[in-house]
Design a protein around this motif. Structure first.
Motif, PDB file in Angstrom:
ATOM      1  N   ARG A  51       0.689  -0.818  -0.106  1.00 45.80           N
ATOM      2  CA  ARG A  51       0.019  -0.234  -0.063  1.00 45.80           C
ATOM      3  C   ARG A  51       1.053   1.260  -0.295  1.00 45.80           C
ATOM      4  NH1 ARG A  51      -2.549  -3.478  -1.125  1.00 45.80           N
ATOM      5  NH2 ARG A  51      -4.252  -4.411  -0.284  1.00 45.80           N
ATOM      6  N   GLY A  52       0.540   2.254  -0.493  1.00 48.41           N
ATOM      7  CA  GLY A  52       1.347   3.886  -0.957  1.00 48.41           C
ATOM      8  C   GLY A  52       0.605   4.897  -0.695  1.00 48.41           C
ATOM      9  N   VAL A  53       0.994   5.757  -1.190  1.00 46.91           N
ATOM     10  CA  VAL A  53       0.704   7.528  -1.609  1.00 46.91           C
ATOM     11  C   VAL A  53       1.460   7.593  -2.304  1.00 46.91           C
ATOM     12  CG1 VAL A  53      -0.499   9.341  -0.299  1.00 46.91           C
ATOM     13  CG2 VAL A  53      -1.122   7.384   0.865  1.00 46.91           C
ATOM     14  N   ALA A  54       0.984   8.517  -3.012  1.00 51.13           N
ATOM     15  CA  ALA A  54       2.096   9.132  -3.855  1.00 51.13           C
ATOM     16  C   ALA A  54       1.561  10.729  -4.566  1.00 51.13           C
ATOM     17  CB  ALA A  54       2.090   8.641  -5.668  1.00 51.13           C
ATOM     18  N   LEU A  55       2.494  11.683  -4.697  1.00 50.46           N
ATOM     19  CA  LEU A  55       1.993  12.905  -4.812  1.00 50.46           C
ATOM     20  C   LEU A  55       0.858  12.887  -5.800  1.00 50.46           C
ATOM     21  CD1 LEU A  55       5.813  14.522  -3.792  1.00 50.46           C
ATOM     22  CD2 LEU A  55       3.193  14.460  -2.385  1.00 50.46           C
ATOM     23  N   ASN A  56       0.045  13.741  -6.116  1.00 54.56           N
ATOM     24  CA  ASN A  56      -0.707  14.821  -7.110  1.00 54.56           C
ATOM     25  C   ASN A  56       0.617  15.374  -8.222  1.00 54.56           C
ATOM     26  OD1 ASN A  56      -2.622  14.490  -5.337  1.00 54.56           O
ATOM     27  ND2 ASN A  56      -3.721  13.924  -7.257  1.00 54.56           N
ATOM     28  N   SER A  57       0.661  14.882  -9.184  1.00 56.02           N
ATOM     29  CA  SER A  57       1.651  15.375 -10.378  1.00 56.02           C
ATOM     30  C   SER A  57       0.996  17.078 -10.674  1.00 56.02           C
ATOM     31  CB  SER A  57       1.169  14.744 -11.197  1.00 56.02           C
ATOM     32  OG  SER A  57       0.231  14.832 -12.538  1.00 56.02           O
ATOM     33  N   LYS A  58       1.500  17.301 -11.419  1.00 54.24           N
ATOM     34  CA  LYS A  58       1.741  19.179 -11.606  1.00 54.24           C
ATOM     35  C   LYS A  58       0.089  20.014 -12.445  1.00 54.24           C
ATOM     36  CE  LYS A  58       4.780  22.115 -12.272  1.00 54.24           C
ATOM     37  NZ  LYS A  58       6.057  22.517 -13.733  1.00 54.24           N
ATOM     38  N   GLU A  59       0.006  18.425 -13.468  1.00 55.78           N
ATOM     39  CA  GLU A  59      -0.841  18.087 -14.083  1.00 55.78           C
ATOM     40  C   GLU A  59      -2.460  17.869 -13.703  1.00 55.78           C
ATOM     41  OE1 GLU A  59       2.002  17.445 -16.478  1.00 55.78           O
ATOM     42  OE2 GLU A  59       1.989  16.428 -14.711  1.00 55.78           O
ATOM     43  N   ASP A  60      -2.262  16.971 -12.397  1.00 58.64           N
ATOM     44  CA  ASP A  60      -3.507  16.611 -11.258  1.00 58.64           C
ATOM     45  C   ASP A  60      -4.242  18.140 -10.882  1.00 58.64           C
ATOM     46  OD1 ASP A  60      -3.389  14.121 -11.877  1.00 58.64           O
ATOM     47  OD2 ASP A  60      -2.523  13.735 -10.529  1.00 58.64           O
ATOM     48  N   LEU A  61      -2.481  19.010 -10.389  1.00 59.87           N
ATOM     49  CA  LEU A  61      -3.217  20.098  -9.723  1.00 59.87           C
ATOM     50  C   LEU A  61      -3.537  21.661 -10.300  1.00 59.87           C
ATOM     51  CD1 LEU A  61      -0.405  19.069  -6.810  1.00 59.87           C
ATOM     52  CD2 LEU A  61      -2.098  18.979  -6.920  1.00 59.87           C
ATOM     53  N   LEU A  62      -2.631  21.461 -11.250  1.00 60.76           N
ATOM     54  CA  LEU A  62      -3.184  23.018 -11.799  1.00 60.76           C
ATOM     55  C   LEU A  62      -3.819  22.482 -13.552  1.00 60.76           C
ATOM     56  CD1 LEU A  62       0.446  24.376 -11.330  1.00 60.76           C
ATOM     57  CD2 LEU A  62      -1.437  24.502 -10.230  1.00 60.76           C
ATOM     58  N   GLY A  63      -4.288  21.365 -13.578  1.00 60.53           N
ATOM     59  CA  GLY A  63      -4.603  20.316 -14.993  1.00 60.53           C
ATOM     60  C   GLY A  63      -5.382  20.027 -14.801  1.00 60.53           C
ATOM     61  N   LEU A  64      -5.635  19.243 -16.043  1.00 59.33           N
ATOM     62  CA  LEU A  64      -7.264  18.377 -16.062  1.00 59.33           C
ATOM     63  C   LEU A  64      -6.777  17.115 -15.429  1.00 59.33           C
ATOM     64  CD1 LEU A  64      -8.827  20.098 -19.102  1.00 59.33           C
ATOM     65  CD2 LEU A  64      -9.056  20.884 -17.206  1.00 59.33           C
ATOM     66  N   GLY A  65      -5.782  16.537 -15.404  1.00 59.94           N
ATOM     67  CA  GLY A  65      -5.757  15.251 -14.511  1.00 59.94           C
ATOM     68  C   GLY A  65      -6.814  14.596 -13.216  1.00 59.94           C
ATOM     69  N   GLU A  66      -6.318  13.627 -13.404  1.00 58.01           N
ATOM     70  CA  GLU A  66      -8.051  12.766 -12.795  1.00 58.01           C
ATOM     71  C   GLU A  66      -7.353  11.620 -12.265  1.00 58.01           C
ATOM     72  OE1 GLU A  66     -11.435  12.766 -14.639  1.00 58.01           O
ATOM     73  OE2 GLU A  66     -11.893  14.773 -14.323  1.00 58.01           O
ATOM     74  N   PHE A  67      -5.753  11.854 -11.193  1.00 61.86           N
ATOM     75  CA  PHE A  67      -5.423  10.564 -11.144  1.00 61.86           C
ATOM     76  C   PHE A  67      -5.679  10.690  -9.731  1.00 61.86           C
ATOM     77  CE2 PHE A  67      -1.706   8.526  -8.736  1.00 61.86           C
ATOM     78  CZ  PHE A  67      -2.264   7.563  -9.368  1.00 61.86           C
ATOM     79  N   GLU A  68      -6.346   9.090  -9.386  1.00 61.94           N
ATOM     80  CA  GLU A  68      -6.587   9.122  -8.005  1.00 61.94           C
ATOM     81  C   GLU A  68      -5.491   7.345  -7.194  1.00 61.94           C
ATOM     82  OE1 GLU A  68     -10.900   8.714  -7.154  1.00 61.94           O
ATOM     83  OE2 GLU A  68     -11.351  10.840  -7.786  1.00 61.94           O
ATOM     84  N   HIS A  69      -5.826   6.506  -8.177  1.00 63.46           N
ATOM     85  CA  HIS A  69      -5.556   5.677  -6.718  1.00 63.46           C
ATOM     86  C   HIS A  69      -4.749   4.638  -8.529  1.00 63.46           C
ATOM     87  CE1 HIS A  69      -9.455   3.851  -7.822  1.00 63.46           C
ATOM     88  NE2 HIS A  69      -8.861   2.788  -7.953  1.00 63.46           N
ATOM     89  N   ARG A  70      -3.513   3.693  -8.389  1.00 59.02           N
ATOM     90  CA  ARG A  70      -2.820   2.281  -9.267  1.00 59.02           C
ATOM     91  C   ARG A  70      -3.607   1.031  -8.038  1.00 59.02           C
ATOM     92  NH1 ARG A  70       0.644   0.900 -13.315  1.00 59.02           N
ATOM     93  NH2 ARG A  70      -0.202  -1.113 -13.281  1.00 59.02           N
ATOM     94  N   VAL A  71      -4.255   0.168  -9.372  1.00 52.20           N
ATOM     95  CA  VAL A  71      -4.053  -0.816  -8.609  1.00 52.20           C
ATOM     96  C   VAL A  71      -3.816  -2.266  -8.965  1.00 52.20           C
ATOM     97  CG1 VAL A  71      -5.634  -2.886  -7.426  1.00 52.20           C
ATOM     98  CG2 VAL A  71      -6.489  -0.487  -7.224  1.00 52.20           C
ATOM     99  N   ASP A  72      -2.684  -2.663  -8.508  1.00 53.74           N
ATOM    100  CA  ASP A  72      -2.190  -3.890  -9.791  1.00 53.74           C
ATOM    101  C   ASP A  72      -2.380  -5.262  -9.049  1.00 53.74           C
ATOM    102  OD1 ASP A  72      -0.100  -4.496 -11.721  1.00 53.74           O
ATOM    103  OD2 ASP A  72       0.737  -5.562 -10.087  1.00 53.74           O
ATOM    104  N   THR A  73      -3.700  -5.624  -9.974  1.00 45.12           N
ATOM    105  CA  THR A  73      -4.016  -7.042  -9.316  1.00 45.12           C
ATOM    106  C   THR A  73      -2.794  -8.265  -8.748  1.00 45.12           C
ATOM    107  OG1 THR A  73      -4.881  -7.948 -11.185  1.00 45.12           O
ATOM    108  CG2 THR A  73      -6.903  -6.824  -9.867  1.00 45.12           C
TER     109      THR A  73
END
Length: 267
Positions: A51-73
């Motif tokens: 499990r973990g947490v990643a910083l939001n990218s510049k695209e997420d914070l200032l642009g239209l990026g919408e990354f919320e999570h990555r799941v690797d089954t």
């Protein structure tokens, strides 16, 4: 699990996506262990949950990026973006709060912002955990009850002697894990409400949790006596806990702004 073992797992080839995914890699704040290895209830062959947490990218914070999570089954790995993680923490989400109850040696940090987040983890503790942890435990109890009723019906129609092991449901790993996690959730909740502490590893309850996992218990006894005792304790904790009714969003937002300002500097 030791820190060295955790690091070897993360560094292995199946986890290369942690380094190559553009939302992870240089944006990672921390990685840690989850599931039974974190609780201390793992057995031979138990899955390793990262499990973990990643910083939001510049695209997420200032642009239209919408990354919320990555799941690797394939590797049972889940990494949330910081903003999504913060929202889950504010809601008292058990799976998210568990990450902040691991010992330091089982947290691999990649950014100074991870220390800042961990140092302020108590900002996210409020009475909402009563409903998030308690609700999760209640859902598991209902699932266990349904399985138990199905078992009793099978006993009735088949003539199986219920006093002869292996019990039908207690011989099922899924049933035992459900019941074990009910007990674990209650004790984590008690620690949060009574001590203001997130303790994911359940050393004090290890023996009873493993007995349940191994099917060495009486479900009806647990359901009729143990669970009501826990519920009574929970009702008392609701009245006596010093936790606030809800998180202080002003403080949380100040923390989020500070962390996101640092995220914008990641190149």
């Amino acid at each position: 699990m030791t820190r060295e073992e955790l690091q070897r797992i993360i560094d292995s080839e199946p986890y290369d996506f942690l380094r190559t995914d553009p939302h992870l890699g240089k944006h990672l704040m921390f990685l840690t262990i989850g599931g039974s290895h974190a609780y201390g209830t793992n057995v031979a062959g138990s899955d390793v949950d990262i499990r973990g947490v990643a910083l939001n990218s510049k695209e997420d914070l200032l642009g239209l990026g919408e990354f919320e999570h990555r799941v690797d089954t394939m590797t049972d790995t889940t990494v949330f973006s910081f903003n999504k993680a913060a929202k889950l923490l504010c809601s008292g989400n058990p799976n998210m709060l568990e990450q902040f109850g691991n010992p330091d040696e089982l947290v691999i940090t990649y950014s100074p912002t991870a220390k800042l987040l961990f140092d302020n983890k108590n900002l996210f503790l409020s009475k909402r955990v009563i409903y998030s942890f308690g609700g999760f435990a209640g859902k598991l109890i209902k699932e266990a009850d349904a399985k138990w009723r199905a078992y009793l019906y099978e006993v009735e129609v088949s003539g199986v002697n219920p006093n002869v092991k292996p019990y039908i449901p207690c011989g099922e790993k899924r049933f035992n894990k459900i019941v074990m996690n009910v007990i674990r959730l209650y004790h984590m909740l008690f620690d949060i409400l009574e001590k203001g502490e997130i303790n994911t590893y359940r050393g004090a309850e290890h023996d009873i949790l493993m007995q349940i996992r191994n099917g060495d218990y009486d479900y009806e006894e647990l359901r009729k006596h143990t669970i009501p005792i826990y519920e009574a304790r929970l009702q008392a904790d609701k009245k006596e806990t010093e936790l606030p009714d809800r998180v202080d969003m002003k403080q949380v937002n100040e923390l989020a702004v500070t962390i996101n300002e640092q995220a914008l500097k990641v190149v």
